[in-house]
Design a protein around this motif. Structure first.
Motif, PDB file in Angstrom:
ATOM      1  N   LEU A  48       0.835  -1.207   0.000  1.00  0.00           N
ATOM      2  CA  LEU A  48       0.000   0.000   0.000  1.00  0.00           C
ATOM      3  C   LEU A  48       0.865   1.249   0.000  1.00  0.00           C
ATOM      4  CD1 LEU A  48      -0.009   1.094   3.257  1.00  0.00           C
ATOM      5  CD2 LEU A  48      -1.352  -0.980   3.466  1.00  0.00           C
ATOM      6  N   THR A  49       0.287   2.288  -0.559  1.00  0.00           N
ATOM      7  CA  THR A  49       0.897   3.613  -0.544  1.00  0.00           C
ATOM      8  C   THR A  49      -0.160   4.597  -0.079  1.00  0.00           C
ATOM      9  OG1 THR A  49       2.415   3.102  -2.352  1.00  0.00           O
ATOM     10  CG2 THR A  49       1.985   5.421  -1.914  1.00  0.00           C
ATOM     11  N   ILE A  50       0.161   5.337   0.978  1.00  0.00           N
ATOM     12  CA  ILE A  50      -0.777   6.292   1.560  1.00  0.00           C
ATOM     13  C   ILE A  50      -0.107   7.657   1.599  1.00  0.00           C
ATOM     14  CG2 ILE A  50      -2.141   6.896   3.596  1.00  0.00           C
ATOM     15  CD1 ILE A  50      -2.132   3.895   4.318  1.00  0.00           C
ATOM     16  N   GLN A  51      -0.742   8.642   1.014  1.00  0.00           N
ATOM     17  CA  GLN A  51      -0.212  10.001   0.998  1.00  0.00           C
ATOM     18  C   GLN A  51      -1.167  10.916   1.730  1.00  0.00           C
ATOM     19  OE1 GLN A  51       2.843  10.747  -0.657  1.00  0.00           O
ATOM     20  NE2 GLN A  51       2.698  12.654   0.538  1.00  0.00           N
ATOM     21  N   ARG A  52      -0.684  11.570   2.773  1.00  0.00           N
ATOM     22  CA  ARG A  52      -1.470  12.535   3.535  1.00  0.00           C
ATOM     23  C   ARG A  52      -0.628  13.777   3.755  1.00  0.00           C
ATOM     24  NH1 ARG A  52      -4.226   8.659   8.199  1.00  0.00           N
ATOM     25  NH2 ARG A  52      -5.846   7.735   6.858  1.00  0.00           N
ATOM     26  N   GLY A  53      -0.880  14.789   2.966  1.00  0.00           N
ATOM     27  CA  GLY A  53      -0.074  15.994   3.064  1.00  0.00           C
ATOM     28  C   GLY A  53       1.368  15.690   2.744  1.00  0.00           C
ATOM     29  N   ASP A  54       2.258  16.037   3.681  1.00  0.00           N
ATOM     30  CA  ASP A  54       3.677  15.787   3.482  1.00  0.00           C
ATOM     31  C   ASP A  54       4.089  14.373   3.903  1.00  0.00           C
ATOM     32  OD1 ASP A  54       4.001  18.376   2.577  1.00  0.00           O
ATOM     33  OD2 ASP A  54       4.501  19.167   4.568  1.00  0.00           O
ATOM     34  N   PHE A  55       3.151  13.640   4.507  1.00  0.00           N
ATOM     35  CA  PHE A  55       3.490  12.301   5.007  1.00  0.00           C
ATOM     36  C   PHE A  55       3.137  11.241   3.970  1.00  0.00           C
ATOM     37  CE2 PHE A  55       2.154   8.329   7.067  1.00  0.00           C
ATOM     38  CZ  PHE A  55       3.354   7.971   7.676  1.00  0.00           C
ATOM     39  N   SER A  56       4.075  10.317   3.761  1.00  0.00           N
ATOM     40  CA  SER A  56       3.852   9.214   2.829  1.00  0.00           C
ATOM     41  C   SER A  56       4.194   7.905   3.517  1.00  0.00           C
ATOM     42  CB  SER A  56       4.718   9.382   1.570  1.00  0.00           C
ATOM     43  OG  SER A  56       4.575   8.277   0.714  1.00  0.00           O
TER      44      SER A  56
END
Length: 397
Positions: A48-56
């Motif tokens: 999985l790849t999760i991107q939330r703002g500057d957090f990956s």
């Protein structure tokens, strides 16, 4: 951590420790019916790849589904985000989550959280305040029993977690540790194939933490249900885990058996330590006699140990690297009774520029010693050299 070694008893009947040093004694569950072990599987496959703002968060790994696996790392590294994705609390496009043969998410296929056979325990127990302990435990159980194979009966769980005296009490009457025991019981009665524990000790004071740890150890040893534990407290991880997954910057930096993972240099900044497995060889003068391979060591027997109730046969020893000294020869004129022959397997920099972390091998098990560079140079220590590790018996609990 004030103690050099924390000692965790294992009973002859159990394969995991049930009592921690400095904690309230929790005797083994009395003659509980055997609990069927969860079926073994290939592992927990995650992509999985999760991107939330500057957090990956980027994960492409398979985690073991045996024993206790700890997700460990600093706050903000993605531990809870990963746990929520595994549970199905958050749905992320393109993710793959497979538990053994069961595909929980892949492509457009998504199994909701209530169908994943997962038991979850969070920092807060989240008990229903208007229900008694018994009602909280059985909440949803009877309905579940109509269509789900039952492996854990309420009586077994109550016995396992020693909840019977609390059944008629309201949650507000319970201590923090007792509430977490009820939360654990409720999770077990959901008949899980996997337990997810998100910082279950974080909201507890030290006494409550000491009370709940033996029950977590008991669950791991007696149910056979694999557990995934999120923690940023290395002490808790060493007490509970079989495997450690070290997370950094939104990814898995390394993973493997706890004993080997403790050698990771990233953990030295937190406090380098080692985990040793030892066997009992009796007691004398209120001292436990333990053996590691062909070598012996001793430490004061816990005052709260009830030897009439159980006979520990193996022990789990946690040793801080800063509390291990080295000598070139045995010290005959010394008060240190534990002098174990070891070989040097590595000499590495330590977080402080004046210190050196010396990797040792003791009867095939890894041990670490934190020394000053000056001492390493004065003793002319070299890889492959045979030396003696000094550990004071009176410092062991």
């Amino acid at each position: 951590m004030n103690n050099v070694i924390s000692l965790f008893h294992r009973t002859a009947r159990q394969g995991k420790p049930t009592l921690a040093a400095g904690q309230r004694a929790v005797p083994p569950a009395p003659a509980a019916p055997s609990v069927p072990a969860a079926p073994e599987s290939a592992g927990l496959t995650l992509a999985l790849t999760i991107q939330r703002g500057d957090f990956s968060l980027q994960i492409n790994n398979t985690l073991p589904l045996q024993g206790v696996t700890a997700l460990f790392g600093r706050s903000g590294c993605g531990k809870t985000t990963l746990l929520r994705a595994i549970a199905g609390l958050d749905r992320h496009a393109g993710a793959t989550v497979q538990c053994g043969a069961a595909i929980w998410q892949q492509g457009s296929h998504f199994v909701p959280v209530h169908q994943r056979r997962i038991g979850m325990v969070f920092q807060e127990s989240s008990l229903l305040p208007h229900l008694t302990v018994a009602q909280n435990l059985l909440y949803g159980f009877n309905r579940l029993a109509k269509h789900t194979p039952i492996q854990l009966q309420p009586e077994q769980v109550m016995q396992l977690l020693e909840l019977t005296p609390l059944l008629q009490q309201a949650p507000e009457q319970l201590s923090g540790g007792q509430r977490q025991r009820v939360a654990l019981g409720r999770a077990l009665l959901s008949q899980p194939q996997l337990l997810l524990l998100d910082e279950p000790l974080a909201s507890l004071d030290q006494q409550s933490r000491s009370e709940i740890l033996p029950f977590l150890q008991r669950i791991a040893s007696q149910t056979g249900i694999p557990m995934l534990l999120v923690s940023h407290q290395l002490d808790d991880v060493v007490k509970l885990a079989d495997n450690l997954v070290l997370m950094q910057h939104g990814g898995i930096h390394s993973q493997g058996p706890l004993q080997q993972q403790l050698l990771q240099p990233e953990l030295a900044a937190i406090g380098a330590m080692s985990l040793l497995h030892a066997k009992s060889s009796g007691s004398k003068h209120h001292l436990l006699q333990l053996s590691i391979g062909q070598q012996q060591l001793q430490l004061p027997a816990p005052l709260h140990a009830d030897t009439a109730s159980y006979s520990p046969t193996s022990y789990r020893l946690r040793i801080q690297a800063r509390d291990v000294a080295l000598s070139l020869t045995p010290l005959n004129d010394s008060s240190v009774s534990n002098q174990l022959q070891v070989s040097i397997s590595g000499i590495n920099p330590a977080p402080h520029p004046a210190e050196t972390l010396v990797q040792l091998t003791l009867e095939g098990q890894p041990l670490q010693a934190l020394l000053t560079k000056q001492s390493v140079e004065r003793l002319e220590l070299q890889i492959g050299q045979q030396v003696y590790a000094q550990i004071k018996a009176v410092a062991l609990d």
